[in-house]
Structures are given as structure tokens and as C-alpha cells.
Design a protein around this motif. Structure first.
Motif, PDB file in Angstrom:
ATOM      1  N   LEU A  19       0.829  -1.206   0.000  1.00  3.94           N
ATOM      2  CA  LEU A  19       0.000   0.000   0.000  1.00  3.94           C
ATOM      3  C   LEU A  19       0.863   1.255   0.000  1.00  3.94           C
ATOM      4  O   LEU A  19       0.608   2.201  -0.764  1.00  3.94           O
ATOM      5  N   LEU A  20       1.885   1.281   0.828  1.00  2.00           N
ATOM      6  CA  LEU A  20       2.758   2.456   0.908  1.00  2.00           C
ATOM      7  C   LEU A  20       3.488   2.710  -0.404  1.00  2.00           C
ATOM      8  O   LEU A  20       3.623   3.854  -0.840  1.00  2.00           O
ATOM      9  N   ILE A  21       3.937   1.633  -1.051  1.00  2.00           N
ATOM     10  CA  ILE A  21       4.747   1.794  -2.261  1.00  2.00           C
ATOM     11  C   ILE A  21       3.875   2.043  -3.490  1.00  2.00           C
ATOM     12  O   ILE A  21       4.157   2.945  -4.295  1.00  2.00           O
ATOM     13  N   LEU A  22       2.810   1.251  -3.648  1.00  2.00           N
ATOM     14  CA  LEU A  22       2.018   1.314  -4.879  1.00  2.00           C
ATOM     15  C   LEU A  22       0.985   2.428  -4.861  1.00  2.00           C
ATOM     16  O   LEU A  22       0.738   3.065  -5.891  1.00  2.00           O
ATOM     17  N   TRP A  23       0.348   2.659  -3.711  1.00  2.00           N
ATOM     18  CA  TRP A  23      -0.746   3.634  -3.656  1.00  2.00           C
ATOM     19  C   TRP A  23      -0.269   5.006  -3.185  1.00  2.00           C
ATOM     20  O   TRP A  23      -0.534   6.018  -3.813  1.00  2.00           O
ATOM     21  N   LEU A  24       0.482   5.022  -2.089  1.00  2.00           N
ATOM     22  CA  LEU A  24       0.960   6.303  -1.561  1.00  2.00           C
ATOM     23  C   LEU A  24       2.241   6.777  -2.236  1.00  2.00           C
ATOM     24  O   LEU A  24       2.701   7.891  -1.966  1.00  2.00           O
ATOM     25  N   HIS A  27       8.802   6.080  -1.226  1.00  2.00           N
ATOM     26  CA  HIS A  27      10.002   5.434  -1.744  1.00  2.00           C
ATOM     27  C   HIS A  27      10.200   4.080  -1.053  1.00  2.00           C
ATOM     28  O   HIS A  27      10.025   3.960   0.161  1.00  2.00           O
ATOM     29  N   PRO A  28      10.552   3.027  -1.810  1.00  2.00           N
ATOM     30  CA  PRO A  28      10.683   1.699  -1.203  1.00  2.00           C
ATOM     31  C   PRO A  28      11.625   1.642  -0.008  1.00  2.00           C
ATOM     32  O   PRO A  28      11.368   0.921   0.956  1.00  2.00           O
ATOM     33  N   PHE A  29      12.722   2.391  -0.050  1.00  2.98           N
ATOM     34  CA  PHE A  29      13.675   2.368   1.065  1.00  2.98           C
ATOM     35  C   PHE A  29      13.012   2.839   2.357  1.00  2.98           C
ATOM     36  O   PHE A  29      13.117   2.203   3.409  1.00  2.98           O
ATOM     37  N   VAL A  30      12.297   3.939   2.272  1.00  7.42           N
ATOM     38  CA  VAL A  30      11.619   4.482   3.445  1.00  7.42           C
ATOM     39  C   VAL A  30      10.490   3.556   3.886  1.00  7.42           C
ATOM     40  O   VAL A  30      10.317   3.263   5.075  1.00  7.42           O
ATOM     41  N   ALA A  31       9.702   3.057   2.920  1.00  4.22           N
ATOM     42  CA  ALA A  31       8.582   2.177   3.251  1.00  4.22           C
ATOM     43  C   ALA A  31       9.052   0.905   3.945  1.00  4.22           C
ATOM     44  O   ALA A  31       8.458   0.451   4.930  1.00  4.22           O
ATOM     45  N   LEU A  32      10.122   0.305   3.456  1.00  2.00           N
ATOM     46  CA  LEU A  32      10.645  -0.923   4.058  1.00  2.00           C
ATOM     47  C   LEU A  32      11.094  -0.694   5.496  1.00  2.00           C
ATOM     48  O   LEU A  32      10.838  -1.515   6.388  1.00  2.00           O
TER      49      LEU A  32
END
Length: 466
Positions: A19-24, A27-32
Motif C-alpha cells: 500500500l505504501l509503495i504502490l498507492w501512496l 520510496h521503497p527504502f523508506v517504506a521498508l
């Protein structure tokens, strides 16, 4: 937490991450990192241990990946700017035709992938992918993703890769049996996966600006007049004055592969001594790649009249582009390790082990679920072997059927690579595709390959006598 609660946290964390990466569009680094910290807190990890859990696991992942990615990028840039990638691309097009170049790269990946770890193999062949993208005008993903799926198949099934070795040791299977049954199975599955997933690879792919810049660099450097372009332009001119031969490029790709093979064989077959120590040392992946950087610098640069300072500037310029790949891969490793440490894998394993499924199906399904929940192939394989090992030992299976159980685990361990797997980020970032495109192509293709492997294992289980 109860096993059910742990399972729900694991499933929820992956959903939140997507959800964080695809919708919001975070950035993947921050989301992970956000999701890794959230899982640690939700599963009751003490705050005093939180920093070590995230930073320590990220450091371990980056310690393995960073050197390999950086050295591989240096080799790739020199191969590319020298014109070597274009030479190989033109040679492949001339020999097999433009339509069959992806298959030629898949076959090359199968050979390279047997002795070389997955990440190293992908990075070693990526210059050829970029050369083919430049030669044909197609996105790098068209060539890079099928190549990487092939390497993952070999990585999950065959020694000397760590997951296959760990499973073989846990079940008491000899490496010879693993290779005898696994090698032809992997070869057949590689061809079938390529054929069956061609519609997936026919979909339109984008290319991230940083990867597009790498693909176009050898062409743009020739036109550049800025100081920043000068070393690259000189490197290109040296290659044009003394064109690079295909044999030279094959040599710089083959040398680290041969060193790693020699190191593995020396460690297992040679008696202790100075020669054994030298070969084992040279076979360490980052040592083999470091030696190859020096070989590339001499063969493609210094030997063609370039100053050492110019070659050094070309090599160092490869490093900035690797930073985001290393950081995202490290964060993915941290997230995966937090999931492992939280007990999600043990909860899933205990639930499935009591399900009453047939052994072969249980080995495949459990490893696949652990792979989806925890991420890395090797972790999923080792966890499954630890859970099922005692039960399998009581069945007194012969070597052939123990090998088939191990291969079923390998099939599950390669399925559905996605956002909690470091390999997902390496492949998608280096191919320049978005997370959404990676899920639609790479993730589905790993599932197809896994199902084909399991179908082959199940067939051999029914046909081969006990």
C-alpha cells in the motif's frame, strides 16, 4: 503473541508495504524501514533491541550485497564504454536473430548460474542486457527478467548454492544426487518457463531514468563535451581505435566464474596446503570480482593506451548509481530478518506441519509460504528443513526420494519473489521497472517456474522406484 496473531502481523505487514509503495508512492527504502520497525514493535521486540534488529540485519545484507554490486557495476561500465557489450549484442543478433536473443541470454544465464550465486550472476550478465537494450531499442526488462528467473531456478535447486546445500545436509542427501536429478529438471524447467511466460514478457515495460541513462551512456558519451563526460569519451575512443573482440568480453565474464568454481572445488576436494588456500581465497565472490576489475582495467583500458587516472575516473563514476540499489536491498533484508526474528515463520511452519498434507506437497507449500512471508530463498529453505527434518528422518526414505523432497522445497523457495525479497529489488532496480511491473512480471514468472519444478518433482516421485 499467539501463532495466529503472528501470522496476521506477517500478512498485514506485506499488505501495508504494498500500500505504501504502490498507492501512496512512498520510496521503497523508506517504506521498508517503516514497516520493519512497525513489525518489530507489534511483535513485542524490546525497544532497546530495535536498533540492533533493524540496523544489524540491514548491515549484514548490505555487507554481502554492497561490495558485489559496486564491483559488478565497475566491470559493467568498462565493458559497456569499451564497446564490448555492443560487440556481444551484435554477435548474438547475427547468430540467433533478434527474436531469439532473450533465449540466448537465458541459456547463458543457466551456465553462469550453476557455479555463481544469484546476485553475482545477475550483475555479471547485466552489461549484456544493457547492450542488447541499446542494440534493439527494447527495454532492459525484456532481456533481464527471463535471465534472472533462470538464475533463480538454478540457485534454488542446485549445489553449491547455500539453500540447496543446507537442505541436502539437513535431509542427509548427497550433492551428487541433487545434481543428478536437479540439473536435468532445472534445464527442462528453464526452457518451459521461457516458452510459457512469453506473453508476460510481451507486455509493455517502462525503464527508470537512471537505468535509461546507463543504457544510453555509451552512445551519449561520444557526443558529450563536458568535463564529466571526458573520461568516458576517452574510454570509448580507445575502444574504437582498437576494437574490443568478443573473446575479450567472454574472458572478463568467465574469469570470475572460473575463479569461484575453482575455489569451491579446491575447498571440497583438495588437501590443506598453500595452493588450496590461494584458490579458496581467489574464489571468494568479492575477491574474484575485484581481480576481474583489475583485469578489465588493464585489458579494456590501460592496454589500449589510456592513463591510469582516466581508467580510475571511469571506474569510480559507476558507484553513484549503485547507491539506491544497495540501500533498498539492505532495507529489504532488514524487513525480512525482522519477520524471521518475530516468529512468523515458526508460526506458519507449526500450523502447516500439523495439517496432514502429503509429504511432497507439504514440503513445497510450507517452503513457498515461508518464502512469501519471510522473503529470501535460502532462509525459507533452511527454515523448512529445520521444521520437517525430524519428521522426514522417521520415514526412512531412500536417497532418490529424499532428493525429490529437497527439490520440492527448492521449488517452493523460488516462488513468488516480491517486496520482502532482496532479489526482487536487485532485479527490478537493475532492469529499471517499477514495483507494479515487477510484481506483474518477475513475481509471476517465479511462481510459474516453481510450479513447473514441483510438477516435475511430483512426476519423478510417481515414476521412480523406491
Amino acid at each position: 503473541m499467539t501463532p495466529l496473531a503472528l501470522i496476521l502481523v506477517g500478512i498485514g505487514s506485506i499488505a501495508v508495504l504494498l500500500l505504501l509503495i504502490l498507492w501512496l508512492r512512498l520510496h521503497p527504502f523508506v517504506a521498508l524501514l517503516i514497516v520493519a520497525v512497525g513489525v518489530a514493535l507489534l511483535t513485542g521486540m524490546p525497544v532497546t533491541k530495535l536498533a540492533d534488529a533493524v540496523q544489524g540485519s540491514m548491515g549484514r545484507t548490505m555487507g554481502h550485497i554492497a561490495i558485489i554490486v559496486a564491483l559488478g557495476a565497475m566491470i559493467g561500465r568498462m565493458i559497456d564504454l569499451s564497446g564490448g557489450a555492443a560487440v556481444v549484442a551484435q554477435g548474438l543478433v547475427r547468430r540467433v536473430g533478434a527474436a531469439h536473443v532473450p533465449l540466448a541470454l537465458v541459456i547463458s544465464a543457466f551456465g553462469v548460474g550453476i557455479p555463481v550465486f544469484f546476485e553475482v550472476g545477475v550483475i555479471m550478465l547485466m552489461p549484456l542486457v544493457y547492450g542488447m537494450a541499446r542494440q534493439t531499442g527494447r527495454p532492459p526488462a525484456v532481456f533481464g527478467i527471463p535471465m534472472a528467473v533462470t538464475m533463480l531456478t538454478v540457485h534454488a535447486l542446485l549445489p553449491p548454492h547455500p539453500g540447496a546445500v543446507a537442505v541436502a545436509a539437513a535431509l542427509g542427501v548427497g550433492a551428487g544426487h541433487m545434481l543428478l536429478l536437479g540439473l536435468p529438471l532445472a534445464a527442462v524447467v528453464t526452457v518451459l518457463t521461457y516458452v510459457l511466460t512469453r506473453p508476460i514478457m510481451a507486455q509493455p515495460f517502462g525503464c527508470a531514468p537512471d537505468i535509461r541513462a546507463v543504457v544510453d551512456e555509451a552512445r551519449d558519451a561520444a557526443r558529450g563535451h563536458g568535463a564529466a563526460d571526458e573520461p568516458a569519451r576517452l574510454f570509448m575512443q580507445a575502444g574504437q581505435k582498437r576494437p574490443v573482440g568478443m573473446g575479450e568480453i567472454v574472458a572478463v565474464i568467465a574469469v570470475p566464474v572460473m575463479l569461484m568454481v575453482a575455489g569451491t572445488l579446491a575447498g571440497e576436494l583438495m588437501p590443506p596446503g598453500r595452493l588450496r588456500s590461494v584458490l579458496v581465497f581467489a574464489g571468494i565472490p568479492f575477491v574474484a570480482l575485484g581481480l576481474d576489475v583489475m583485469l578489465c582495467a588493464w585489458l579494456l583500458g590501460l592496454r589500449r593506451g589510456l592513463a591510469l587516472a582516466t581508467v580510475s575516473e571511469v571506474v569510480v563514476a559507476a558507484l553513484p548509481g549503485t547507491a539506491i540499489i544497495i540501500l533498498i536491498t539492505g532495507a529489504g533484508g532488514a524487513f525480512a530478518q525482522v519477520l524471521v526474528g518475530s516468529g512468523v515463520g515458526d508460526a506458519l511452519g507449526g500450523l502447516l506441519a500439523a495439517s496432514g498434507l502429503p509429504l511432497l506437497v507439504l514440503a513445497f507449500v510450507l517452503t513457498m509460504i515461508l518464502r512469501v512471508a519471510q522473503g529470501p530463498t535460502t532462509v525459507a529453505l533452511m527454515t523448512t528443513a529445520g521444521i520437517l527434518g525430524p519428521m522426514i528422518g522417521r520415514l526412512h526414505l531412500d536417497q532418490t526420494h529424499l532428493t525429490l523432497v529437497a527439490l520440492a522445497m527448492g521449488a517452493g523457495g523460488m516462488a513468488l519473489s516480491h517486496v520482502n525479497d532482496a532479489g526482487f529489488w536487485i532485479v527490478t532496480r537493475m532492469c529499471g521497472v517499477s514495483v507494479r511491473e515487477g510484481l506483474r512480471s518477475w513475481s509471476i514468472m517465479t511462481l510459474v517456474a516453481a510450479l513447473l519444478v514441483f510438477a516435475g518433482v511430483a512426476t519423478m516421485w510417481a515414476v521412480l522406484p523406491a
